[in-house]
Design a protein around this motif. Structure first.
Motif, mmCIF file in Angstrom:
data_model
loop_
_atom_site.group_PDB
_atom_site.id
_atom_site.type_symbol
_atom_site.label_atom_id
_atom_site.label_comp_id
_atom_site.label_asym_id
_atom_site.label_seq_id
_atom_site.Cartn_x
_atom_site.Cartn_y
_atom_site.Cartn_z
ATOM 1 N N GLU A 1 1.903 -14.175 -7.720
ATOM 2 C CA GLU A 1 0.806 -14.076 -8.697
ATOM 3 C C GLU A 1 -0.020 -12.824 -8.396
ATOM 4 N N SER A 2 -0.717 -12.339 -9.436
ATOM 5 C CA SER A 2 -1.542 -11.130 -9.269
ATOM 6 C C SER A 2 -2.507 -11.285 -8.102
ATOM 7 N N GLN A 3 -3.136 -12.452 -8.017
ATOM 8 C CA GLN A 3 -4.145 -12.606 -6.982
ATOM 9 C C GLN A 3 -3.562 -12.417 -5.578
ATOM 10 N N GLN A 4 -2.288 -12.807 -5.418
ATOM 11 C CA GLN A 4 -1.665 -12.634 -4.099
ATOM 12 C C GLN A 4 -1.500 -11.144 -3.776
ATOM 13 N N VAL A 5 -1.203 -10.351 -4.803
ATOM 14 C CA VAL A 5 -1.090 -8.903 -4.597
ATOM 15 C C VAL A 5 -2.453 -8.360 -4.137
ATOM 16 N N HIS B 1 3.897 -6.451 -15.358
ATOM 17 C CA HIS B 1 5.090 -5.691 -15.005
ATOM 18 C C HIS B 1 5.232 -5.572 -13.482
ATOM 19 N N ILE B 2 4.105 -5.419 -12.800
ATOM 20 C CA ILE B 2 4.152 -5.353 -11.332
ATOM 21 C C ILE B 2 4.744 -6.658 -10.775
ATOM 22 N N ILE B 3 4.271 -7.779 -11.305
ATOM 23 C CA ILE B 3 4.766 -9.076 -10.823
ATOM 24 C C ILE B 3 6.269 -9.206 -11.100
ATOM 25 N N GLN B 4 6.703 -8.769 -12.291
ATOM 26 C CA GLN B 4 8.148 -8.808 -12.607
ATOM 27 C C GLN B 4 8.954 -8.004 -11.604
ATOM 28 N N LYS B 5 8.494 -6.785 -11.337
ATOM 29 C CA LYS B 5 9.239 -5.904 -10.426
ATOM 30 C C LYS B 5 9.294 -6.505 -9.017
ATOM 31 N N LEU B 6 8.175 -7.018 -8.553
ATOM 32 C CA LEU B 6 8.140 -7.588 -7.200
ATOM 33 C C LEU B 6 9.023 -8.836 -7.131
ATOM 34 N N SER B 7 9.037 -9.616 -8.219
ATOM 35 C CA SER B 7 9.797 -10.875 -8.213
ATOM 36 C C SER B 7 11.301 -10.627 -8.215
ATOM 37 N N ARG B 8 11.710 -9.450 -8.717
ATOM 38 C CA ARG B 8 13.143 -9.123 -8.710
ATOM 39 C C ARG B 8 13.614 -8.702 -7.321
ATOM 40 N N ASN B 9 12.683 -8.459 -6.421
ATOM 41 C CA ASN B 9 13.025 -7.928 -5.103
ATOM 42 C C ASN B 9 13.034 -9.069 -4.069
ATOM 43 N N VAL C 1 -4.785 7.380 -15.078
ATOM 44 C CA VAL C 1 -4.619 8.618 -14.302
ATOM 45 C C VAL C 1 -4.276 8.336 -12.843
ATOM 46 N N GLU C 2 -4.099 7.069 -12.507
ATOM 47 C CA GLU C 2 -3.687 6.748 -11.138
ATOM 48 C C GLU C 2 -2.289 6.129 -11.165
ATOM 49 N N MET C 3 -2.157 4.806 -11.205
ATOM 50 C CA MET C 3 -0.813 4.226 -11.140
ATOM 51 C C MET C 3 -0.303 3.721 -12.497
ATOM 52 N N ALA C 4 -1.189 3.625 -13.477
ATOM 53 C CA ALA C 4 -0.836 3.401 -14.885
ATOM 54 C C ALA C 4 0.097 2.214 -15.139
ATOM 55 N N GLU C 5 0.003 1.188 -14.344
ATOM 56 C CA GLU C 5 0.927 0.048 -14.467
ATOM 57 C C GLU C 5 0.166 -1.149 -15.041
ATOM 58 N N ASP C 6 0.881 -2.202 -15.474
ATOM 59 C CA ASP C 6 0.131 -3.403 -15.823
ATOM 60 C C ASP C 6 0.570 -4.546 -14.917
ATOM 61 N N MET C 7 -0.317 -5.486 -14.693
ATOM 62 C CA MET C 7 -0.095 -6.499 -13.666
ATOM 63 C C MET C 7 1.167 -7.318 -13.936
ATOM 64 N N PHE D 1 0.823 -1.206 0.000
ATOM 65 C CA PHE D 1 0.000 0.000 0.000
ATOM 66 C C PHE D 1 0.863 1.265 0.000
ATOM 67 N N TYR D 2 1.996 1.182 0.701
ATOM 68 C CA TYR D 2 2.850 2.377 0.825
ATOM 69 C C TYR D 2 3.974 2.410 -0.217
ATOM 70 N N ASP D 3 4.044 1.419 -1.108
ATOM 71 C CA ASP D 3 5.210 1.316 -1.991
ATOM 72 C C ASP D 3 4.910 1.833 -3.406
ATOM 73 N N PRO D 4 5.611 2.906 -3.832
ATOM 74 C CA PRO D 4 5.390 3.427 -5.185
ATOM 75 C C PRO D 4 5.835 2.455 -6.288
ATOM 76 N N ILE D 5 6.533 1.381 -5.919
ATOM 77 C CA ILE D 5 6.977 0.405 -6.917
ATOM 78 C C ILE D 5 5.780 -0.121 -7.729
ATOM 79 N N LEU D 6 4.592 -0.044 -7.153
ATOM 80 C CA LEU D 6 3.407 -0.553 -7.850
ATOM 81 C C LEU D 6 2.947 0.357 -8.999
ATOM 82 N N SER D 7 3.521 1.567 -9.094
ATOM 83 C CA SER D 7 3.104 2.452 -10.197
ATOM 84 C C SER D 7 4.122 2.413 -11.326
#
Ligand code: HEC
Ligand code: HEC
Length: 340
Positions: A170-174, A145-153, A137-143, A61-67
């Motif tokens: 997986e997306s559902q876990q997010v 790419h979000i999973i890729q970024k999180l998996s690298r961390n 107009v909010e975080m403009a990301e796609d799922m 919730f607090y992490d801008p990595i999701l955008s």
């Protein structure tokens, strides 16, 4: 504090600090809420509520990595000190400075909500996060790419593994993790609640305000959640040409209907209405009293004695304001469990 308890495991429950220090195996959490609340709409089901799952949801919730460009987090538009509404802005700013057309609602007692968004376009909390994550107009990301970024961390990889017990994120876990955090944002320690629990008493003005509220406002904003989650036309129309509930149902009778917002913490969630067009609470009351105009689709309960509007004297407005201020819950807005 009393909102949380731990079942299972051996750690004793003395308060939030103990809760957070209970590491190791997953600790099952249980939702706690006062007896005068109705049963929540959302009860977690397959999404097993644990302190690790809640912590992971909070971190997301607090992490801008999701955008898209890592500049915007959920918390950018949903700030704890404003009961998870935006920081006093009418319209929120997303990735690349883009602006949406609606005011960010507070996130309060979301587990009781029957639908989400001003038009109720989303009907389940577990799919709620998809909209802001992917909205241009909010975080403009796609799922993906979000999973890729999180998996690298490394930290995220091990947290997801610990919470969900699967090798891949997986997306559902997010969505599940964010839901665990959001559904636990329970506000139940305002002065209103303490009066309800016999721990405090209203002063004369608050007490008069409460009576007025029950007479004039509670049809749509009934206690203890201060909304019935219905969609109503308050005659305010829309500065942003937003047709509200009509967008979802395409039923002509739903033009300009918006979801009745909860009034819990309302003193902190300015400006008001779906488009943020009313700046302060006094002006909201002026609107209900003197601003409502005759229109075909105006909600029937906003007619009093055959005239549109809920007429209030200046003295009645003062009393209502005193009561509305008793809905502010500083335990909620300063709870370290919800903070970054
Ligand atoms: C750029 C600002 C912005 C960001 C970032 C943002 N939101 Fe929102 N949020 C809004 C706005 C505006 C609405 C109302 C949208 C509507 O009604 O169409 C909203 C609505 C919501 C609601 C529904 C509340 C209700 O009462 O119906 C929830 C829950 C929510 N957001 C959670 C989140 C989560 C979780 C994230 C991060 C994944 C997030 N938001 C990111 C601005 C934002
Ligand atoms: C007919 C149902 C109805 C009645 C009666 C009603 N409201 Fe509302 N109220 C709504 C709806 C719907 C909205 C959202 C309208 C919008 O965003 O365009 C709203 C919005 C509000 C808001 C803004 C909250 C926010 O977060 O933006 C406040 C404050 C409020 N009402 C207070 C009151 C008070 C005080 C009374 C009694 C004098 C009252 N309402 C009577 C339906 C009602």
């Amino acid at each position: 504090m009393k909102t949380y308890g731990i079942i299972g495991k051996t750690c004793l429950f003395f308060g939030l600090t103990v809760l957070l220090s209970c590491q190791g195996d997953r600790d099952t959490l249980q939702m706690r809420y006062p007896g005068y609340f109705p049963e929540p709409e959302y009860t977690f089901g397959n999404n097993v509520l644990t302190s690790e799952g809640f912590d992971l949801g909070k971190k997301l919730f607090y992490d801008p990595i999701l955008s898209k460009d890592s500049t915007v987090s959920c918390a950018s538009c949903h700030a704890q000190e404003h009961a998870f509404a935006d920081h006093g802005t009418a319209l929120s700013v997303g990735v690349g400075g883009k602006m949406g057309s609606r005011n960010s609602p507070a996130i309060v007692n979301a587990a009781w909500q029957t639908s989400f968004m001003w038009d109720g376009g989303i009907n389940h909390i577990e799919i709620m996060s998809f909209a802001p994550l992917t909205n241009e107009v909010e975080m403009a990301e796609d799922m993906n790419h979000i999973i890729q970024k999180l998996s690298r961390n490394d930290l995220y990889r091990s947290s997801f593994q610990a919470v969900f017990g699967k090798p891949k994120i997986e997306s559902q876990q997010v969505f599940y993790a964010l839901t665990q955090y959001m559904a636990m944002l329970i506000s139940d320690d305002s002065k209103y609640d303490r009066v309800k629990q016999g721990k405090s008493a209203y002063n004369e003005e608050e007490s008069a305000g409460y009576s007025l509220f029950i007479q004039k406002c509670a049809t749509c904003h009934p206690e203890p959640l201060f909304t019935d989650y219905s969609f109503r036309n308050t005659g305010i129309g829309s500065k942003s040409n937003d047709t509200g509930r009509y967008k979802i149902t395409l039923d002509d009778r739903d033009v300009y209907k918006f979801k009745v917002p909860s009034l819990r913490n309302v003193a902190l969630t300015y400006p008001y209405m779906h488009d943020g067009s009313i700046r302060n609470l006094r002006s909201v009351l002026d609107y209900y009293s003197e601003g409502i105009r005759e229109s075909d689709l105006l909600d029937p309960s906003l007619y009093k004695n055959g005239r549109p509007g809920i007429f209030l004297t200046e003295d009645e407005k003062d009393k209502l304001l005193s009561f509305l201020n008793t809905l502010t819950d500083f335990t909620f807005t300063t709870n370290p469990l919800f903070a970054e």
